[in-house]
Design a protein around this motif. Structure first.
Motif, PDB file in Angstrom:
ATOM      1  N   PRO A  60     -31.426  11.250  -0.969  1.00 26.36           N
ATOM      2  CA  PRO A  60     -30.744  12.162  -1.593  1.00 26.36           C
ATOM      3  C   PRO A  60     -31.494  13.492  -1.832  1.00 26.36           C
ATOM      4  CG  PRO A  60     -30.880  10.273  -2.781  1.00 26.36           C
ATOM      5  CD  PRO A  60     -31.494  10.126  -1.804  1.00 26.36           C
ATOM      6  N   GLY A  61     -30.813  14.726  -1.913  1.00 32.04           N
ATOM      7  CA  GLY A  61     -31.570  15.760  -1.918  1.00 32.04           C
ATOM      8  C   GLY A  61     -32.615  16.304  -2.906  1.00 32.04           C
ATOM      9  N   GLU A  62     -32.186  15.408  -4.002  1.00 29.59           N
ATOM     10  CA  GLU A  62     -33.125  15.710  -5.201  1.00 29.59           C
ATOM     11  C   GLU A  62     -34.679  14.783  -4.957  1.00 29.59           C
ATOM     12  OE1 GLU A  62     -32.674  17.415  -7.904  1.00 29.59           O
ATOM     13  OE2 GLU A  62     -30.620  17.871  -7.241  1.00 29.59           O
ATOM     14  N   VAL A  63     -34.550  14.131  -3.873  1.00 32.64           N
ATOM     15  CA  VAL A  63     -35.957  13.457  -3.860  1.00 32.64           C
ATOM     16  C   VAL A  63     -36.825  14.180  -2.895  1.00 32.64           C
ATOM     17  CG1 VAL A  63     -36.726  11.156  -2.346  1.00 32.64           C
ATOM     18  CG2 VAL A  63     -34.943  10.863  -3.903  1.00 32.64           C
ATOM     19  N   THR A  64     -38.004  14.474  -3.365  1.00 38.92           N
ATOM     20  CA  THR A  64     -38.969  14.944  -2.731  1.00 38.92           C
ATOM     21  C   THR A  64     -40.048  14.622  -1.769  1.00 38.92           C
ATOM     22  OG1 THR A  64     -38.781  16.857  -4.376  1.00 38.92           O
ATOM     23  CG2 THR A  64     -40.826  17.218  -2.884  1.00 38.92           C
ATOM     24  N   VAL A  65     -40.196  14.597  -0.396  1.00 39.86           N
ATOM     25  CA  VAL A  65     -41.031  13.952   0.405  1.00 39.86           C
ATOM     26  C   VAL A  65     -41.643  14.715   1.295  1.00 39.86           C
ATOM     27  CG1 VAL A  65     -39.796  11.602   0.377  1.00 39.86           C
ATOM     28  CG2 VAL A  65     -39.327  13.469   1.971  1.00 39.86           C
ATOM     29  N   GLU A  66     -42.955  14.431   1.830  1.00 36.17           N
ATOM     30  CA  GLU A  66     -43.605  15.192   2.651  1.00 36.17           C
ATOM     31  C   GLU A  66     -42.967  15.010   4.049  1.00 36.17           C
ATOM     32  OE1 GLU A  66     -46.478  16.965   2.163  1.00 36.17           O
ATOM     33  OE2 GLU A  66     -46.268  16.454   0.052  1.00 36.17           O
ATOM     34  N   ALA A  67     -43.015  16.213   4.799  1.00 35.82           N
ATOM     35  CA  ALA A  67     -42.498  16.088   6.252  1.00 35.82           C
ATOM     36  C   ALA A  67     -42.958  14.985   7.015  1.00 35.82           C
ATOM     37  CB  ALA A  67     -42.886  17.400   6.844  1.00 35.82           C
ATOM     38  N   GLY A  68     -41.954  14.012   7.434  1.00 36.33           N
ATOM     39  CA  GLY A  68     -42.202  13.072   8.158  1.00 36.33           C
ATOM     40  C   GLY A  68     -42.373  11.626   7.332  1.00 36.33           C
ATOM     41  N   ASP A  69     -42.387  11.710   6.082  1.00 34.36           N
ATOM     42  CA  ASP A  69     -42.232  10.748   5.185  1.00 34.36           C
ATOM     43  C   ASP A  69     -41.076  10.053   4.809  1.00 34.36           C
ATOM     44  OD1 ASP A  69     -45.089  10.640   5.184  1.00 34.36           O
ATOM     45  OD2 ASP A  69     -45.561  11.718   3.315  1.00 34.36           O
ATOM     46  N   THR A  70     -40.910   8.963   4.477  1.00 32.36           N
ATOM     47  CA  THR A  70     -39.508   8.407   3.731  1.00 32.36           C
ATOM     48  C   THR A  70     -39.843   7.790   2.254  1.00 32.36           C
ATOM     49  OG1 THR A  70     -40.327   6.172   4.463  1.00 32.36           O
ATOM     50  CG2 THR A  70     -38.914   7.602   5.989  1.00 32.36           C
ATOM     51  N   PRO A  71     -39.090   8.255   1.672  1.00 31.03           N
ATOM     52  CA  PRO A  71     -39.111   7.928   0.223  1.00 31.03           C
ATOM     53  C   PRO A  71     -39.085   6.302  -0.151  1.00 31.03           C
ATOM     54  CG  PRO A  71     -36.845   8.326   0.541  1.00 31.03           C
ATOM     55  CD  PRO A  71     -37.610   8.663   1.567  1.00 31.03           C
ATOM     56  N   ALA A  72     -39.740   6.056  -1.186  1.00 29.45           N
ATOM     57  CA  ALA A  72     -39.704   4.480  -1.672  1.00 29.45           C
ATOM     58  C   ALA A  72     -38.211   4.310  -1.983  1.00 29.45           C
ATOM     59  CB  ALA A  72     -40.674   4.288  -2.966  1.00 29.45           C
ATOM     60  N   ARG A  73     -37.860   3.097  -1.948  1.00 33.15           N
ATOM     61  CA  ARG A  73     -36.367   2.847  -2.168  1.00 33.15           C
ATOM     62  C   ARG A  73     -36.139   1.645  -2.601  1.00 33.15           C
ATOM     63  NH1 ARG A  73     -34.306   5.680   1.538  1.00 33.15           N
ATOM     64  NH2 ARG A  73     -32.011   5.269   1.393  1.00 33.15           N
ATOM     65  N   LYS A  74     -35.311   1.147  -3.307  1.00 31.51           N
ATOM     66  CA  LYS A  74     -34.579  -0.186  -3.840  1.00 31.51           C
ATOM     67  C   LYS A  74     -32.982   0.169  -3.518  1.00 31.51           C
ATOM     68  CE  LYS A  74     -37.624  -1.204  -7.543  1.00 31.51           C
ATOM     69  NZ  LYS A  74     -37.659  -1.334  -9.043  1.00 31.51           N
ATOM     70  N   VAL A  75     -32.753  -0.892  -2.551  1.00 28.63           N
ATOM     71  CA  VAL A  75     -31.272  -1.044  -2.271  1.00 28.63           C
ATOM     72  C   VAL A  75     -30.817  -2.154  -2.994  1.00 28.63           C
ATOM     73  CG1 VAL A  75     -29.798  -0.993  -0.390  1.00 28.63           C
ATOM     74  CG2 VAL A  75     -31.967   0.208  -0.154  1.00 28.63           C
ATOM     75  N   PHE A  76     -29.504  -2.110  -3.584  1.00 26.55           N
ATOM     76  CA  PHE A  76     -28.888  -3.049  -4.230  1.00 26.55           C
ATOM     77  C   PHE A  76     -27.558  -3.220  -3.574  1.00 26.55           C
ATOM     78  CE2 PHE A  76     -31.855  -1.435  -7.052  1.00 26.55           C
ATOM     79  CZ  PHE A  76     -32.415  -2.434  -7.586  1.00 26.55           C
ATOM     80  N   ARG A  77     -26.878  -4.164  -3.308  1.00 20.54           N
ATOM     81  CA  ARG A  77     -25.507  -4.624  -3.162  1.00 20.54           C
ATOM     82  C   ARG A  77     -24.733  -5.018  -4.365  1.00 20.54           C
ATOM     83  NH1 ARG A  77     -22.693  -4.923   2.067  1.00 20.54           N
ATOM     84  NH2 ARG A  77     -20.356  -5.344   1.207  1.00 20.54           N
ATOM     85  N   VAL A  78     -23.812  -4.323  -4.696  1.00 20.89           N
ATOM     86  CA  VAL A  78     -23.172  -4.536  -5.921  1.00 20.89           C
ATOM     87  C   VAL A  78     -21.933  -5.379  -5.535  1.00 20.89           C
ATOM     88  CG1 VAL A  78     -21.983  -3.392  -7.681  1.00 20.89           C
ATOM     89  CG2 VAL A  78     -23.754  -2.037  -6.524  1.00 20.89           C
ATOM     90  N   ASN A  79     -21.457  -6.096  -6.557  1.00 20.00           N
ATOM     91  CA  ASN A  79     -20.253  -7.320  -6.527  1.00 20.00           C
ATOM     92  C   ASN A  79     -19.220  -6.747  -5.639  1.00 20.00           C
ATOM     93  OD1 ASN A  79     -21.807  -9.286  -7.696  1.00 20.00           O
ATOM     94  ND2 ASN A  79     -21.110  -9.083  -9.660  1.00 20.00           N
ATOM     95  N   ASP A  80     -18.826  -5.482  -5.613  1.00 18.75           N
ATOM     96  CA  ASP A  80     -17.664  -4.681  -5.585  1.00 18.75           C
ATOM     97  C   ASP A  80     -17.657  -4.464  -3.856  1.00 18.75           C
ATOM     98  OD1 ASP A  80     -19.217  -2.285  -5.424  1.00 18.75           O
ATOM     99  OD2 ASP A  80     -17.851  -1.329  -6.751  1.00 18.75           O
ATOM    100  N   GLY A  81     -19.097  -4.887  -3.306  1.00 19.30           N
ATOM    101  CA  GLY A  81     -19.329  -4.494  -1.755  1.00 19.30           C
ATOM    102  C   GLY A  81     -20.132  -3.089  -1.858  1.00 19.30           C
ATOM    103  N   SER A  82     -20.097  -2.318  -2.673  1.00 19.88           N
ATOM    104  CA  SER A  82     -20.939  -0.919  -2.547  1.00 19.88           C
ATOM    105  C   SER A  82     -22.295  -1.290  -2.611  1.00 19.88           C
ATOM    106  CB  SER A  82     -20.376   0.033  -3.675  1.00 19.88           C
ATOM    107  OG  SER A  82     -20.695  -0.247  -5.060  1.00 19.88           O
ATOM    108  N   TRP A  83     -23.010  -0.198  -2.580  1.00 23.64           N
ATOM    109  CA  TRP A  83     -24.368  -0.105  -2.709  1.00 23.64           C
ATOM    110  C   TRP A  83     -25.094   0.780  -3.673  1.00 23.64           C
ATOM    111  CZ3 TRP A  83     -26.725  -3.357   0.894  1.00 23.64           C
ATOM    112  CH2 TRP A  83     -25.942  -3.848   2.030  1.00 23.64           C
ATOM    113  N   LEU A  84     -26.042   0.521  -4.273  1.00 20.28           N
ATOM    114  CA  LEU A  84     -26.647   1.560  -5.360  1.00 20.28           C
ATOM    115  C   LEU A  84     -28.099   1.712  -4.800  1.00 20.28           C
ATOM    116  CD1 LEU A  84     -26.755   2.972  -7.973  1.00 20.28           C
ATOM    117  CD2 LEU A  84     -27.660   0.807  -9.147  1.00 20.28           C
ATOM    118  N   VAL A  85     -28.662   2.810  -4.678  1.00 19.36           N
ATOM    119  CA  VAL A  85     -29.860   3.123  -4.128  1.00 19.36           C
ATOM    120  C   VAL A  85     -30.798   3.672  -5.025  1.00 19.36           C
ATOM    121  CG1 VAL A  85     -31.256   4.273  -2.126  1.00 19.36           C
ATOM    122  CG2 VAL A  85     -28.855   3.202  -1.522  1.00 19.36           C
TER     123      VAL A  85
END
Length: 107
Positions: A60-85
């Motif tokens: 997301p554009g609101e997440v600030t990371v250093e060049a070349g880095d990736t943000p910490a993340r948790k990824v959840f699969r929701v019952n309806d098949g969508s994803w919450l990150v």
């Protein structure tokens, strides 16, 4: 009048990405559609695969990371098949986004 033009192949399956517009402000929490990905070939299965890929990689554009880095993340699969990150950047603020496989039913 008869329209005899060959219709364009339309995408029936679309992956939508929504993100928080004001992360961290619970009293004014809102979502905004930030990306639309039409899946022209492969049907629902291909759309589900793309949704999973975006959930694992989208920053997301609101997440600030250093060049070349990736943000910490948790990824959840929701019952309806969508994803919450949940993403966190160098400022440790939590930002949420949703990724969903959708079917275009009316245009």
């Amino acid at each position: 009048m008869i329209n005899d033009a060959v219709p364009q192949k339309e995408a029936r399956w679309v992956v939508l990405v929504e993100a928080e517009t004001r992360p961290g402000y619970e009293e004014n929490h809102r979502w905004q559609l930030v990306a639309t990905h039409a899946v022209r070939d492969g049907g629902r299965e291909a759309a589900d695969k793309l949704a999973r890929k975006l959930a694992m990689e989208y920053v997301p554009g609101e997440v600030t990371v250093e060049a070349g880095d990736t943000p910490a993340r948790k990824v959840f699969r929701v019952n309806d098949g969508s994803w919450l990150v949940e993403g966190r950047g160098i400022d440790h603020k939590r930002t949420l986004c949703r990724v969903a496989t959708t079917e275009l039913v009316l245009k």
